[in-house]
Structure formats: structure tokens, C-alpha cells
Design a protein around this motif. Sequence first.
Motif, PDB file in Angstrom:
ATOM      1  N   THR A 127      72.861  26.982  78.544  1.00 64.47           N
ATOM      2  CA  THR A 127      73.104  26.423  77.227  1.00 64.47           C
ATOM      3  C   THR A 127      71.875  26.429  76.418  1.00 64.47           C
ATOM      4  N   ALA A 128      70.895  25.788  76.929  1.00 63.95           N
ATOM      5  CA  ALA A 128      69.460  25.746  76.382  1.00 63.95           C
ATOM      6  C   ALA A 128      69.070  27.085  75.982  1.00 63.95           C
ATOM      7  N   ARG A 129      69.246  28.121  76.618  1.00 59.33           N
ATOM      8  CA  ARG A 129      68.651  29.557  76.526  1.00 59.33           C
ATOM      9  C   ARG A 129      69.611  30.115  75.307  1.00 59.33           C
ATOM     10  N   GLU A 130      70.740  29.655  75.264  1.00 56.35           N
ATOM     11  CA  GLU A 130      71.886  30.473  74.374  1.00 56.35           C
ATOM     12  C   GLU A 130      71.562  29.565  72.983  1.00 56.35           C
ATOM     13  N   LEU A 131      71.272  28.306  73.024  1.00 54.62           N
ATOM     14  CA  LEU A 131      70.828  27.598  71.817  1.00 54.62           C
ATOM     15  C   LEU A 131      69.531  28.227  71.207  1.00 54.62           C
ATOM     16  N   HIS A 132      68.622  28.387  71.931  1.00 55.08           N
ATOM     17  CA  HIS A 132      67.507  29.120  71.518  1.00 55.08           C
ATOM     18  C   HIS A 132      67.435  30.419  70.896  1.00 55.08           C
ATOM     19  N   ARG A 133      68.428  31.244  71.628  1.00 55.35           N
ATOM     20  CA  ARG A 133      68.852  32.613  71.061  1.00 55.35           C
ATOM     21  C   ARG A 133      69.688  32.623  69.637  1.00 55.35           C
ATOM     22  N   MET A 134      70.403  31.580  69.694  1.00 55.25           N
ATOM     23  CA  MET A 134      70.881  31.222  68.127  1.00 55.25           C
ATOM     24  C   MET A 134      70.306  30.763  67.319  1.00 55.25           C
ATOM     25  N   LEU A 135      69.193  29.831  67.432  1.00 51.64           N
ATOM     26  CA  LEU A 135      68.271  29.253  66.770  1.00 51.64           C
ATOM     27  C   LEU A 135      67.373  30.532  66.153  1.00 51.64           C
ATOM     28  N   GLU A 136      66.956  31.165  67.123  1.00 51.18           N
ATOM     29  CA  GLU A 136      65.961  32.443  66.514  1.00 51.18           C
ATOM     30  C   GLU A 136      66.662  33.453  65.724  1.00 51.18           C
ATOM     31  N   LYS A 137      68.001  33.725  66.175  1.00 46.97           N
ATOM     32  CA  LYS A 137      68.537  34.599  65.315  1.00 46.97           C
ATOM     33  C   LYS A 137      68.994  34.109  63.891  1.00 46.97           C
ATOM     34  N   ASN A 138      69.119  32.693  63.719  1.00 49.53           N
ATOM     35  CA  ASN A 138      69.636  32.389  62.424  1.00 49.53           C
ATOM     36  C   ASN A 138      68.130  32.181  61.599  1.00 49.53           C
ATOM     37  N   LEU A 139      67.070  31.862  62.375  1.00 53.97           N
ATOM     38  CA  LEU A 139      65.864  31.612  61.588  1.00 53.97           C
ATOM     39  C   LEU A 139      65.383  32.833  61.123  1.00 53.97           C
ATOM     40  N   ASP A 140      65.677  33.967  61.787  1.00 50.87           N
ATOM     41  CA  ASP A 140      65.216  35.363  61.481  1.00 50.87           C
ATOM     42  C   ASP A 140      66.119  35.771  60.215  1.00 50.87           C
ATOM     43  N   ARG A 141      67.496  35.360  60.291  1.00 52.87           N
ATOM     44  CA  ARG A 141      68.199  35.688  58.888  1.00 52.87           C
ATOM     45  C   ARG A 141      67.556  34.901  57.615  1.00 52.87           C
ATOM     46  N   TYR A 142      67.227  33.501  58.031  1.00 49.53           N
ATOM     47  CA  TYR A 142      66.851  32.772  57.128  1.00 49.53           C
ATOM     48  C   TYR A 142      65.469  33.255  56.521  1.00 49.53           C
ATOM     49  N   ASN A 143      64.549  33.662  57.146  1.00 52.84           N
ATOM     50  CA  ASN A 143      63.319  34.350  56.766  1.00 52.84           C
ATOM     51  C   ASN A 143      63.619  35.697  55.774  1.00 52.84           C
ATOM     52  N   VAL A 144      64.454  36.318  55.934  1.00 52.22           N
ATOM     53  CA  VAL A 144      64.927  37.367  55.278  1.00 52.22           C
ATOM     54  C   VAL A 144      65.255  36.842  54.094  1.00 52.22           C
ATOM     55  N   ILE A 145      66.188  36.047  53.755  1.00 53.41           N
ATOM     56  CA  ILE A 145      66.582  35.362  52.817  1.00 53.41           C
ATOM     57  C   ILE A 145      65.466  34.771  51.949  1.00 53.41           C
TER      58      ILE A 145
END
Length: 88
Positions: A61-79
Motif C-alpha cells: 500500500t505504501a508503494r502504491e501511495l508513492h506511485r500515486m503521489l509521484e504521478k499526480n505531482l508530475d501532472r501538477y508540475n505540467v500544470i
Amino acid sequence: MGRDKVGKPRRERPAGETHEPTTPHPNWPESHVRVGLTGDDAEECVKVTIHGAEHYLHATTARELHRMLEKNLDRYNVIAASAGVPGV
């Protein structure tokens, strides 16, 4: 409280909602979020504390949370970049 229905598991109350404080607390980021190993339980081995609320997670679960955070922060960075705002 409501009545329990036979054969239905009791639902736990959801955790409360938290938001970032308007002014940062001293000792950021530790005053906002901490992560560590529990050390005493092989099942829920990661402890995440956010604004004082403790969450005990399985490693998967911690690994999946990490992946989800990274993915969303990458999207945030584009915006943020398209708006001329610094990313994270």
C-alpha cells in the motif's frame, strides 16, 4: 448511532479531513508529515503521520501511495509550468 444489520460488517468511521495550515509550522516538513518503519509488525510495516493522524500501511500500500503521489505531482508540475509557477 444507527442499528447494525445482521450479516453486514460494521463500517468504520472515515478518518477526519486535514488541510495544510495557513502558516507553516516550524520544523517543516517533520511538523507536517513523518514516515517510518513500525519495526514490530511484519504486516503493517510503514507508519505515515500527517498532521498528527497516524496511518499504518502494508508495504504494498505504501508503494502504491508513492506511485500515486509521484504521478499526480508530475501532472501538477505540467500544470504549474504552463502557468509559470514553480513545480515541486
